[in-house]
Scaffold this motif. Structure first.
Motif, PDB file in Angstrom:
ATOM      1  N   ASP A  38      -1.165  11.097   3.364  1.00 15.96           N
ATOM      2  CA  ASP A  38      -1.916  11.666   2.003  1.00 15.96           C
ATOM      3  C   ASP A  38      -1.476  11.398   0.872  1.00 15.96           C
ATOM      4  N   ILE A  39      -0.116  11.074   0.817  1.00 14.29           N
ATOM      5  CA  ILE A  39       0.437  10.882  -0.685  1.00 14.29           C
ATOM      6  C   ILE A  39      -0.060   9.335  -1.113  1.00 14.29           C
ATOM      7  N   ILE A  40       0.140   8.441  -0.136  1.00 15.37           N
ATOM      8  CA  ILE A  40      -0.314   7.065  -0.673  1.00 15.37           C
ATOM      9  C   ILE A  40      -1.826   7.084  -0.782  1.00 15.37           C
ATOM     10  N   GLN A  41      -2.743   7.946  -0.185  1.00 14.45           N
ATOM     11  CA  GLN A  41      -4.174   7.948  -0.419  1.00 14.45           C
ATOM     12  C   GLN A  41      -4.430   8.757  -1.842  1.00 14.45           C
ATOM     13  N   LYS A  42      -3.872   9.514  -2.004  1.00 16.25           N
ATOM     14  CA  LYS A  42      -4.033  10.426  -3.183  1.00 16.25           C
ATOM     15  C   LYS A  42      -3.590   9.570  -4.511  1.00 16.25           C
ATOM     16  N   ALA A  43      -2.244   8.665  -4.412  1.00 15.84           N
ATOM     17  CA  ALA A  43      -1.835   7.945  -5.397  1.00 15.84           C
ATOM     18  C   ALA A  43      -2.924   6.758  -5.657  1.00 15.84           C
ATOM     19  N   PHE A  44      -3.547   6.232  -4.788  1.00 19.78           N
ATOM     20  CA  PHE A  44      -4.422   5.105  -4.713  1.00 19.78           C
ATOM     21  C   PHE A  44      -5.976   5.601  -5.325  1.00 19.78           C
ATOM     22  N   LYS A  60       4.020   1.045   4.761  1.00 19.49           N
ATOM     23  CA  LYS A  60       2.749   1.404   4.489  1.00 19.49           C
ATOM     24  C   LYS A  60       2.136   0.275   3.637  1.00 19.49           C
ATOM     25  N   VAL A  61       2.709  -0.184   2.670  1.00 20.45           N
ATOM     26  CA  VAL A  61       2.137  -1.276   1.785  1.00 20.45           C
ATOM     27  C   VAL A  61       2.023  -2.575   2.806  1.00 20.45           C
ATOM     28  N   TYR A  62       3.277  -3.031   3.121  1.00 21.44           N
ATOM     29  CA  TYR A  62       3.364  -4.169   3.630  1.00 21.44           C
ATOM     30  C   TYR A  62       2.837  -4.479   5.189  1.00 21.44           C
ATOM     31  N   ARG A  63       3.093  -3.449   6.025  1.00 17.17           N
ATOM     32  CA  ARG A  63       2.842  -3.736   7.457  1.00 17.17           C
ATOM     33  C   ARG A  63       1.287  -3.286   7.578  1.00 17.17           C
ATOM     34  N   GLU A  64       1.039  -2.102   7.200  1.00 16.87           N
ATOM     35  CA  GLU A  64      -0.223  -1.260   7.320  1.00 16.87           C
ATOM     36  C   GLU A  64      -1.166  -1.798   6.316  1.00 16.87           C
ATOM     37  N   HIS A  65      -0.811  -2.538   5.262  1.00  8.54           N
ATOM     38  CA  HIS A  65      -1.652  -3.166   4.109  1.00  8.54           C
ATOM     39  C   HIS A  65      -2.523  -2.067   3.609  1.00  8.54           C
ATOM     40  N   ARG A  66      -1.821  -0.987   3.246  1.00  7.59           N
ATOM     41  CA  ARG A  66      -2.529   0.131   2.581  1.00  7.59           C
ATOM     42  C   ARG A  66      -2.489  -0.186   0.914  1.00  7.59           C
ATOM     43  N   SER A  67      -3.610   0.144   0.412  1.00 13.20           N
ATOM     44  CA  SER A  67      -3.889  -0.228  -1.158  1.00 13.20           C
ATOM     45  C   SER A  67      -2.949   0.843  -1.755  1.00 13.20           C
ATOM     46  N   HIS A  68      -2.720   0.254  -2.956  1.00 15.17           N
ATOM     47  CA  HIS A  68      -1.972   1.187  -4.039  1.00 15.17           C
ATOM     48  C   HIS A  68      -2.099   0.867  -5.492  1.00 15.17           C
ATOM     49  N   LYS A  69      -1.848   1.692  -6.367  1.00 12.74           N
ATOM     50  CA  LYS A  69      -2.002   1.426  -7.821  1.00 12.74           C
ATOM     51  C   LYS A  69      -0.551   1.058  -8.213  1.00 12.74           C
ATOM     52  N   GLY A  70       0.318   1.054  -7.622  1.00 12.60           N
ATOM     53  CA  GLY A  70       1.695   0.745  -7.870  1.00 12.60           C
ATOM     54  C   GLY A  70       2.775   1.835  -7.290  1.00 12.60           C
ATOM     55  N   VAL A  71       3.757   1.175  -6.815  1.00  6.23           N
ATOM     56  CA  VAL A  71       4.860   1.917  -6.115  1.00  6.23           C
ATOM     57  C   VAL A  71       6.068   1.468  -7.077  1.00  6.23           C
ATOM     58  N   ILE A  72       6.998   2.596  -6.997  1.00 10.50           N
ATOM     59  CA  ILE A  72       8.389   2.303  -7.466  1.00 10.50           C
ATOM     60  C   ILE A  72       9.244   2.857  -6.366  1.00 10.50           C
ATOM     61  N   LEU A  73       9.987   1.869  -5.812  1.00 12.96           N
ATOM     62  CA  LEU A  73      10.966   2.273  -4.952  1.00 12.96           C
ATOM     63  C   LEU A  73      12.395   2.584  -5.403  1.00 12.96           C
ATOM     64  N   LEU A  74      12.832   3.820  -5.377  1.00 17.05           N
ATOM     65  CA  LEU A  74      14.157   3.681  -6.087  1.00 17.05           C
ATOM     66  C   LEU A  74      15.027   3.677  -4.803  1.00 17.05           C
ATOM     67  N   ARG A  75      15.990   2.675  -4.710  1.00 10.18           N
ATOM     68  CA  ARG A  75      17.056   2.621  -3.796  1.00 10.18           C
ATOM     69  C   ARG A  75      18.572   2.533  -4.538  1.00 10.18           C
ATOM     70  N   LEU A  76      18.605   3.786  -4.771  1.00 14.41           N
ATOM     71  CA  LEU A  76      20.033   4.038  -5.609  1.00 14.41           C
ATOM     72  C   LEU A  76      21.209   4.583  -4.692  1.00 14.41           C
ATOM     73  N   GLU A  77      22.248   4.226  -4.991  1.00 15.14           N
ATOM     74  CA  GLU A  77      23.410   4.745  -4.562  1.00 15.14           C
ATOM     75  C   GLU A  77      23.690   6.255  -4.837  1.00 15.14           C
ATOM     76  N   ASN A  78      23.842   6.468  -5.983  1.00 14.96           N
ATOM     77  CA  ASN A  78      23.812   7.996  -6.722  1.00 14.96           C
ATOM     78  C   ASN A  78      22.347   8.466  -6.819  1.00 14.96           C
ATOM     79  N   GLN A  79      22.081   9.488  -5.997  1.00 15.33           N
ATOM     80  CA  GLN A  79      20.879  10.156  -6.046  1.00 15.33           C
ATOM     81  C   GLN A  79      20.811  11.233  -6.871  1.00 15.33           C
ATOM     82  N   LYS A  80      21.683  11.573  -7.747  1.00 16.17           N
ATOM     83  CA  LYS A  80      21.935  12.492  -8.864  1.00 16.17           C
ATOM     84  C   LYS A  80      20.434  12.125  -9.709  1.00 16.17           C
TER      85      LYS A  80
END
Length: 116
Positions: A38-44, A60-80
């Motif tokens: 629902d999140i990726i559908q709403k965003a799109f 979702k984007v690469y294996r399921e080929h879901r459409s999107h309007k932009g995704v920022i994936l935060l891969r942070l060591e410090n989650q503060k």
């Protein structure tokens, strides 16, 4: 710019983005517990750039080929929240015009535009 802030990113980040005059939909504040589909559908469909810590959206984007309007994936060591904000601020200062329709992986030391 419009950002959909995933529940795992937090309300402090959503508040900061609003203070920067961005339009923000916070999953934590408005749709807690909503599933990833629902999140990726709403965003799109509503033209939001998704900000998330959840690497499942890469699936979702690469294996399921879901459409999107932009995704920022935060891969942070410090989650503060302060670290998330500093990282997003750096991203916005450097690449604001390139966020739409891109999948971007961001760490404390790197910003990578992934191929869609």
């Amino acid at each position: 710019m419009r950002f959909l802030v995933d529940e795992n990113v937090g309300v402090v980040v959503a508040k900061w983005l609003r203070e920067q005059k961005y339009e923000v939909f916070s999953v934590y504040e408005s749709a807690r517990g909503i599933d990833d589909e629902d999140i990726i559908q709403k965003a799109f469909t509503e033209n939001w750039i998704l900000i998330t810590n959840d690497k499942d959206f890469g699936e979702k984007v690469y294996r399921e080929h879901r459409s999107h309007k932009g995704v920022i994936l935060l891969r942070l060591e410090n989650q503060k929240a302060t670290n998330k904000i500093e990282t997003l601020q750096r991203l916005l200062e450097m690449y604001a015009e390139q966020l739409s329709d891109n999948f971007i992986v961001v760490s404390e030391t790197q910003i990578r535009f992934a191929r869609s």
